[in-house]
Design a protein around this motif. Structure first.
Motif, PDB file in Angstrom:
ATOM      1  N   PRO A  88       0.846  -1.202   0.000  1.00 22.45           N
ATOM      2  CA  PRO A  88       0.000   0.000   0.000  1.00 22.45           C
ATOM      3  C   PRO A  88       0.878   1.247   0.000  1.00 22.45           C
ATOM      4  N   ASP A  89       0.319   2.326  -0.525  1.00 18.23           N
ATOM      5  CA  ASP A  89       1.065   3.584  -0.555  1.00 18.23           C
ATOM      6  C   ASP A  89       1.044   4.274   0.793  1.00 18.23           C
ATOM      7  N   GLY A  90       0.232   3.783   1.689  1.00 17.38           N
ATOM      8  CA  GLY A  90       0.172   4.353   3.025  1.00 17.38           C
ATOM      9  C   GLY A  90      -0.784   3.543   3.877  1.00 17.38           C
ATOM     10  N   VAL A  91      -0.726   3.799   5.169  1.00 14.72           N
ATOM     11  CA  VAL A  91      -1.605   3.119   6.104  1.00 14.72           C
ATOM     12  C   VAL A  91      -2.266   4.161   6.987  1.00 14.72           C
ATOM     13  N   ALA A  92      -3.587   4.063   7.129  1.00 17.82           N
ATOM     14  CA  ALA A  92      -4.303   4.993   8.006  1.00 17.82           C
ATOM     15  C   ALA A  92      -4.777   4.250   9.239  1.00 17.82           C
ATOM     16  N   PHE A  93      -4.785   4.958  10.349  1.00 18.24           N
ATOM     17  CA  PHE A  93      -5.218   4.366  11.613  1.00 18.24           C
ATOM     18  C   PHE A  93      -6.376   5.159  12.207  1.00 18.24           C
ATOM     19  N   PRO A  94      -7.563   5.027  11.633  1.00 17.59           N
ATOM     20  CA  PRO A  94      -8.708   5.797  12.139  1.00 17.59           C
ATOM     21  C   PRO A  94      -9.027   5.415  13.585  1.00 17.59           C
TER      22      PRO A  94
END
Lengths: 536, 536
Positions: A88-94
């Motif tokens: 992935p181009d990035g990881v989000a942690f909502p």
């Protein structure tokens, strides 16, 4: 710390002793250890992130690498050999549903594909970033992990969907309850992951599959929020929970789930029974499961799995004595081991166990007591570490599972094992295969087969071996009337075989459903449904 | 012969004696008998059929009239007053899946709306022919009624979906099995009808709802055939059976169904227990249902239902003696009756009953033995004939049902009963309402309320009374967090309230699903989903 290229925590080792290695070498030849790629080296090879900055998104290579893949064998090959062609181009942690909505809006605006990520334990390729020009964002749910409510009267509890198994159970245990969902991945998988992949736990006989536990919740979809209120039962049209179960990230991100909970069992025990052969064992477990007893587990190993478990158990002297004794009782080289679990009120559990033992006796069942059962319980989440140990000695371990009605169980077991042997023979290799029935139903059983074979020491060759094996066993499952998965889900690896059971009309219905919730098709594209016909 | 404008067979009468009529007159005033329209008269008023001739279609007025409506109160009003403004233009009786496909092709070609028709027992307006310019064909499934296969090993049986309850059970009984699905409509309803309306039977505590019994089958849809293979369980994406369950004729016609069967119970008994009041009774049944005992039925009547059942039971002397005795034991005017059913192996059933009785005792439960239970069993499919008897004396009987989690049960019961009283008060009438919990779950209960009120003797006025009552009680259900139906389905009458629990996104998902299978929207239009937003 979690291993980045293997199973579980790196402080936990599950060693193979010389006898175990001798056993494997005798069956499939000696393995050769392979040097793994280094974490830093793999990080350095990731292409730069294509994502526009966003407050919730981390684009550090180390974070991206740790969310690039799951635990399937091809995922392992990519990690071990450092051949991570997609990440992935990035990881989000909502941390809230509001954060998730923000990420959905961002993805829609920038045409970014989202890959929901729970505990990362998928063994079916659910987590692979799709290739192509579109940027990919992994959305980790692990910060959505609180217990939100507990209703003792209705025996319901709500959690953030990213809660891990042990955290969920610890929070419930403090109130005297359990969910009772214990897949082998329990320690590293999440509630939301269980739901969207239709997971099943080791004690499903008592607690049910996740389908029976999932009572309501909330899903953030690109088309808006889907709220699922709780009812004890309903005849009001289509059950929307069933759209979420098994949706594998295609319709949105599950943020909250309400589940049925059960008071903690006051008594629990696992007992082992041996049978002289498969025929008697299968007849016995069918009689037990159709007898309607209140058991919590039935798990039947075929002769080769029984031999393997005894060979890998260590304690050679003890096991030898057991085998001699079993042999006197008629359980010789074709013996099959059955594990029986009981959980609940002490009196009822003991009655159920006694009833079960009475039912297996006429089929030649020999009860050996609790010792092996206690051992099994102790190692229930540890056996999977064997994959790490085997790899260190140059062996790959993979598994495949399905479920069929009773008349097809034996043929399926044979067909899958044979297919694996034929597939590896094409590569001039042997495979050590063994099978157990992991979940028993009045209607039939799940058939869970393990394959051990040698690594070639080369990424392309090992991927080719795996592809041959996976294709052959999947075709065997389809040809013998099994479902392509009983508990692991579809992901990428099983997607090509899904139409065999759903039919083109059923596949189309699933597509229509996901399009409704995700008109732009940003949610986990290519998973569950084959990618080739994705175009609207 | 089946009554054309009332419940059941016209040789079966369930009379109300003078005491029962006195009881009703005392509560809501004396009723006035109304003259029913004659069958021939109602036939003569049907408009001519608009259907092009087809070999499977019968356009005789008598056949059309008998398939025009179901058993809801507005359906009854139309039939009794001879005000049948809509009726299908013809009725087809397919005998095979091929016949069904032929009818689907015919409907597509001629733009005819199809209304699937099983036993015709719907109480929610599933069978009404839609108005408007489109011709309407009722498709009766009753000739799809054979047992097709029986798999003893897997405990599965397949039937044509139009098989009636008694025929299905008779065929299974011959082999030593039962389905165990006994809704009150059992004698006149069909397997397919149960499935597509998510029906629940009186012994669901043992046998489950129809959702748990439905294992596979075949549906002919306008877009093609949907085959549902049987698996004991599956993690392979969306469960397509769940698209068929509760689809209420919107996606196609179920032609075959495979169901889970169970060996016939060797022992069965129903026992009655009385409690001093509701609070104790509710706490007791919650303890029992959450105790995990192997019971087959729990059915708890509130004080007014208890009084009513005793008043209508006949045997005044015996009942009087019982009430005196109960009064000594603390069960006076607020007493509540609980019926406990056990079915299965004799020893296990007796143990379960003893355990249940031990659990109710601390809550003031007084066990009165089997006599009333035997009576209940004898009349389990007869009580519904009371509607015919009441009508003859100028009274309407209607029912409404929902399900809620435990903390909401008592409030829901009160709210529905109050709403009914307020609604009829607007018409200057009283209503006699009483409630029972018909299906108990660890999570909550279904709440089933009956209304008895006087007929005005005029179609418009009586329809207005019903509309006021239905609207008021449905709003009460929605406002108090209940599902709009626990066991009757949605049909036309509950469709306006469905969005409250599904949300606009959920309603849209159902529409997307049905459009996939039925792009021309010829299947049962206007049912389940509100008609106003039908336009594509």
């Amino acid at each position: 710390m979690r291993r980045w290229n293997g199973w579980g925590d790196d402080t936990i080792e599950f060693a193979l002793d010389a006898d175990a290695l001798g056993f494997l070498a005798g069956r499939i030849g000696s393995g050769t250890a392979i040097a793994d790629a280094a974490f830093e080296q793999a990080c350095a090879r990731l292409r730069p992130s294509r994502l526009a900055p966003q407050r919730l998104i981390d684009t550090a290579a180390a974070v991206r690498l740790r969310h690039a893949l799951g635990q399937s064998l091809p995922d392992w090959l990519r990690l071990r050999y450092g051949e991570i062609d997609t990440a992935p181009d990035g990881v989000a942690f909502p941390e809230s549903a509001q954060d998730v909505r923000e990420l959905l809006a961002y993805a829609a605006e920038h045409d970014v594909a989202l890959v929901p990520h729970g505990g990362g334990t998928s063994v079916a390729g659910h987590l692979t970033a799709p290739g192509g020009p579109r940027a990919v964002l992994s959305v980790s749910t692990v910060r959505l992990c609180q217990m939100l409510s507990l209703d003792r009267q209705s025996q319901l509890a709500s959690f953030g969907a990213g809660v891990f198994g042990p955290d969920l159970e610890a929070q419930l245990r403090a109130h005297g309850y359990t969910l009772g969902h214990f897949p082998q991945s329990f320690e590293y998988s999440t509630l939301g992951g269980w739901i969207v992949t239709r997971s099943s736990g080791q004690q499903s006989l008592r607690y049910g599959r996740i389908e029976q536990m999932f009572k309501g919740g909330s899903v953030e979809t690109p088309a808006g929020r889907l709220d699922l209120p709780t009812f004890p039962a309903s005849a009001a049209g289509t059950d929307l929970r069933e759209m979420v179960l098994g949706s594998e990230g295609r319709l949105g991100i599950l943020t909250e789930a309400t589940v049925r909970i059960t008071p903690l069992a006051e008594y629990e025990a696992f007992h082992a029974v041996f049978f002289p052969g498969w025929e008697q064992a299968e007849a016995a477990v069918r009689a037990v499961v159709q007898g309607g007893l209140s058991l919590s587990m039935l798990r039947l190993s075929n002769p080769l799995e029984t031999v393997t478990m005894l060979a890998l158990a260590g304690h050679k002297g003890l096991i030898g004595a057991l085998e001699t004794w079993l042999s006197w009782r008629g359980c010789k080289e074709d013996k099959c081991m059955l594990m029986i679990g009981v959980s609940g009120k002490k009196r009822a559990a003991k009655t159920a166990l006694a009833d079960a033992l009475a039912l297996v006796r006429p089929h030649g069942g020999v009860h050996i007591g609790r010792k092996m059962g206690d051992k099994w319980k102790q190692n229930r989440f540890r056996n999977v570490y064997l994959r790490n140990a085997a790899w260190q000695h140059g062996y790959a371990i993979d598994t495949v599972e399905t479920a069929v009605d009773w008349p097809r169980v034996r043929g399926m077991m044979q067909a899958v094992e044979d297919a694996a042997g034929a597939a590896l023979a094409l590569h001039g290799e042997k495979v050590h295969t063994y099978t157990h029935l992991s979940h028993l139903y009045t209607q039939g059983a799940s058939v869970y087969t393990t394959f051990v074979y040698r690594l070639a020491g080369n990424f392309e060759q090992d991927l080719a071996r795996w592809r041959s094996l996976k294709c052959a066993v999947s075709m065997a499952i389809v040809d013998h009337g099994g479902t392509i998965s009983h508990q692991h889900g579809v992901g990428s690896d099983h997607a090509p075989y899904l139409e065999a059971e759903k039919g083109p009309l059923g596949i189309g219905a699933m597509r229509a459903l996901f399009r409704h919730f995700d008109p732009q098709q940003i949610m986990n594209p290519g998973k569950l449904l084959p990618a080739e016909s994705e175009a609207p």
